[in-house]
Write an enzyme that holds these catalytic residues in place. Structure first.
Site, mmCIF file in Angstrom:
data_model
loop_
_atom_site.group_PDB
_atom_site.id
_atom_site.type_symbol
_atom_site.label_atom_id
_atom_site.label_comp_id
_atom_site.label_asym_id
_atom_site.label_seq_id
_atom_site.Cartn_x
_atom_site.Cartn_y
_atom_site.Cartn_z
ATOM 1 N N LYS A 119 -7.016 -31.802 4.961
ATOM 2 C CA LYS A 119 -5.901 -30.789 4.945
ATOM 3 C C LYS A 119 -5.739 -30.164 3.598
ATOM 4 O O LYS A 119 -5.457 -29.086 3.078
ATOM 5 C CB LYS A 119 -4.578 -31.213 5.440
ATOM 6 C CG LYS A 119 -4.494 -30.995 7.083
ATOM 7 C CD LYS A 119 -3.246 -31.742 7.474
ATOM 8 C CE LYS A 119 -3.202 -31.462 8.930
ATOM 9 N NZ LYS A 119 -1.882 -31.801 9.468
ATOM 10 N N ASP A 127 2.074 -26.241 10.532
ATOM 11 C CA ASP A 127 2.834 -27.475 11.129
ATOM 12 C C ASP A 127 4.323 -27.233 10.361
ATOM 13 O O ASP A 127 4.910 -27.847 11.300
ATOM 14 C CB ASP A 127 2.231 -28.696 10.055
ATOM 15 C CG ASP A 127 0.815 -29.358 10.675
ATOM 16 O OD1 ASP A 127 0.592 -28.922 11.584
ATOM 17 O OD2 ASP A 127 0.211 -29.806 9.944
HETATM 18 P P1 NAP Z 1 -0.600 -39.469 6.002
HETATM 19 O O1 NAP Z 1 -0.920 -38.161 5.124
HETATM 20 O O2 NAP Z 1 -1.714 -40.723 5.896
HETATM 21 O O3 NAP Z 1 0.933 -40.267 5.568
HETATM 22 C C1 NAP Z 1 1.552 -41.129 6.174
HETATM 23 C C2 NAP Z 1 2.763 -41.744 5.640
HETATM 24 O O4 NAP Z 1 3.224 -42.849 6.146
HETATM 25 C C3 NAP Z 1 2.457 -42.159 4.158
HETATM 26 O O5 NAP Z 1 3.444 -42.116 3.235
HETATM 27 C C4 NAP Z 1 2.197 -43.853 4.377
HETATM 28 O O6 NAP Z 1 2.196 -44.514 3.013
HETATM 29 C C5 NAP Z 1 3.095 -44.083 5.274
HETATM 30 N N1 NAP Z 1 2.780 -45.339 6.128
HETATM 31 C C6 NAP Z 1 1.780 -45.431 6.747
HETATM 32 N N2 NAP Z 1 1.457 -46.816 7.252
HETATM 33 C C7 NAP Z 1 3.018 -47.259 6.839
HETATM 34 C C8 NAP Z 1 3.483 -48.408 7.130
HETATM 35 N N3 NAP Z 1 2.962 -49.430 7.749
HETATM 36 N N4 NAP Z 1 4.784 -48.978 6.626
HETATM 37 C C9 NAP Z 1 5.139 -47.620 5.728
HETATM 38 N N5 NAP Z 1 4.902 -46.510 5.669
HETATM 39 C C10 NAP Z 1 3.722 -46.213 6.090
HETATM 40 O O7 NAP Z 1 -0.486 -39.036 7.640
HETATM 41 P P2 NAP Z 1 0.200 -37.691 7.987
HETATM 42 O O8 NAP Z 1 -0.933 -36.735 8.122
HETATM 43 O O9 NAP Z 1 1.287 -37.534 7.055
HETATM 44 O O10 NAP Z 1 0.595 -37.974 9.419
HETATM 45 C C11 NAP Z 1 1.847 -39.016 9.646
HETATM 46 C C12 NAP Z 1 1.956 -39.132 11.098
HETATM 47 O O11 NAP Z 1 2.317 -38.033 11.869
HETATM 48 C C13 NAP Z 1 0.741 -39.426 11.914
HETATM 49 O O12 NAP Z 1 0.983 -40.338 13.054
HETATM 50 C C14 NAP Z 1 0.242 -38.241 12.400
HETATM 51 O O13 NAP Z 1 -0.596 -38.254 13.731
HETATM 52 C C15 NAP Z 1 1.588 -37.612 12.847
HETATM 53 N N6 NAP Z 1 1.519 -36.024 12.705
HETATM 54 C C16 NAP Z 1 1.675 -35.483 13.804
HETATM 55 C C17 NAP Z 1 1.825 -33.937 14.093
HETATM 56 C C18 NAP Z 1 2.234 -33.285 15.071
HETATM 57 O O14 NAP Z 1 1.975 -32.077 15.104
HETATM 58 N N7 NAP Z 1 2.966 -33.822 15.880
HETATM 59 C C19 NAP Z 1 1.397 -33.315 12.729
HETATM 60 C C20 NAP Z 1 0.789 -33.927 11.678
HETATM 61 C C21 NAP Z 1 0.691 -35.413 11.567
HETATM 62 P P3 NAP Z 1 1.142 -44.847 2.169
HETATM 63 O O15 NAP Z 1 0.259 -43.694 1.682
HETATM 64 O O16 NAP Z 1 1.543 -45.878 1.357
HETATM 65 O O17 NAP Z 1 -0.064 -45.528 3.317
#
Ligand code: NAP
Length: 279
Positions: free
Chosen positions: A68, A104
């Protein structure tokens, strides 16, 4: 024939092909929605894929993790929303330019409004758990809607970087440590908690981003971006505590419908895109 698709990695469980197929059928359009898995470092693959958009062979492309942000380097133009968030999930040709949009943020806000429809808010104070790509889109959407936003991230530097991205809104942004004692200090005032971490996502469905030994905020709605499983532990616990709660499937559908409308000009009633039973 309209050729649409999604790039990212991994893509095996994506719901997007089913959502967009339903959209094509509703709009009576001949076309397809393909998946183009590209590993994080596959620059050649991305260049070739984007060339096909430039040449009109692909009408519209969705982009997901891990591309992205990186994909922006290849684009001619960003919409103001994509530029402000610093991430793109929708690509198309506009006035001869390869253009990136982010649906989004408006997708999240549209679905949040339906969750909050019955609720009278006397203050808009949100806590976002996580500070990755999705948290940035959610933060942008909430700030634009007048909310104050607190970010809880396990890496304080990541929360700080997110706050620094929106300098014009710094007066309405803060960060907090992602642990029970720090969160306890702010729960009383919250009207919304958003999970923007993958915690609780299948197969780890018995995990919740909310600390086990901490009561849920008494006056908050809960929005979990995770949509697999349909009822995450976080959403289940929130509903048990009498709080309004939703998973991220509505946002997924909204962002898809907005992208589809950009590509085809056809607006699809959201219920026609509810491809998962029970939504
Ligand atoms: P991302 O860029 O990888 O960010 C994930 C965030 O969660 C980071 O801050 C990460 O911290 C944190 N995290 C991961 N594992 C953790 C843990 N065990 N404890 C505490 N913090 C943790 O991913 P993203 O794109 O933002 O997506 C996040 C979630 O939203 C995913 O599940 C995705 O499927 C969902 N999502 C849904 C939609 C929708 O349309 N519903 C759209 C986009 C995303 P670190 O960097 O330190 O790992």
């Amino acid at each position: 024939m309209i050729a649409l698709g999604l790039t990212g990695f991994p893509l095996a469980h994506s719901l997007s092909p089913r959502i967009h197929q339903a959209a094509l059928e509703y709009c009576n359009l001949k076309g397809s929605y393909s998946i183009f898995p590209l590993a994080p470092d596959d620059k050649r693959g991305m260049e070739n894929l984007l060339k096909r958009v430039r040449q009109g062979e692909i009408t519209g492309l969705n982009v997901t993790i891990p591309h992205k942000q990186a994909v922006m380097a290849w684009l001619d133009e960003l919409t103001p929303t994509a530029r402000a968030i610093g991430a793109v999930n929708t690509i198309f040709m506009h006035a001869g330019k390869l253009t990136g949009e982010n649906t989004d943020a408006p997708g999240f806000m549209a679905d949040l409004r339906s969750l909050l429809v019955q609720r009278v808010l006397d203050h808009k104070d949100a806590l976002i758990l996580g500070a990755g790509g999705a948290a940035r889109a959610v933060t942008y959407a909430l700030l634009n809607d007048g909310w104050s936003v607190v970010i809880a991230a396990r890496r304080p530097g990541q929360a700080g970087a997110l706050i620094a991205q929106f300098p014009q809104y710094n007066a309405r942004m803060n960060r907090v440590d992602f642990n029970a004692s720090a969160l306890q200090e702010i729960t009383a005032d919250l009207s919304l908690v958003v999970n923007a971490t993958p915690l609780g996502m299948s197969p780890d469905i018995e995990r919740s981003p909310w600390p086990e030994n901490l009561s849920l905020p008494p006056h908050a709605a809960v929005y979990d971006l995770v949509y697999n499983p349909q009822e995450t532990l976080f959403v289940r616990n929130a509903r048990s505590a009498g709080l309004p709660a939703a998973n991220g499937l509505g946002m997924l559908i909204e962002q898809a419908a907005l992208a589809f409308e950009i590509w085809t000009g056809c607006s699809v009633p959201r219920e026609k895109l509810a491809v998962v039973e029970g939504v």
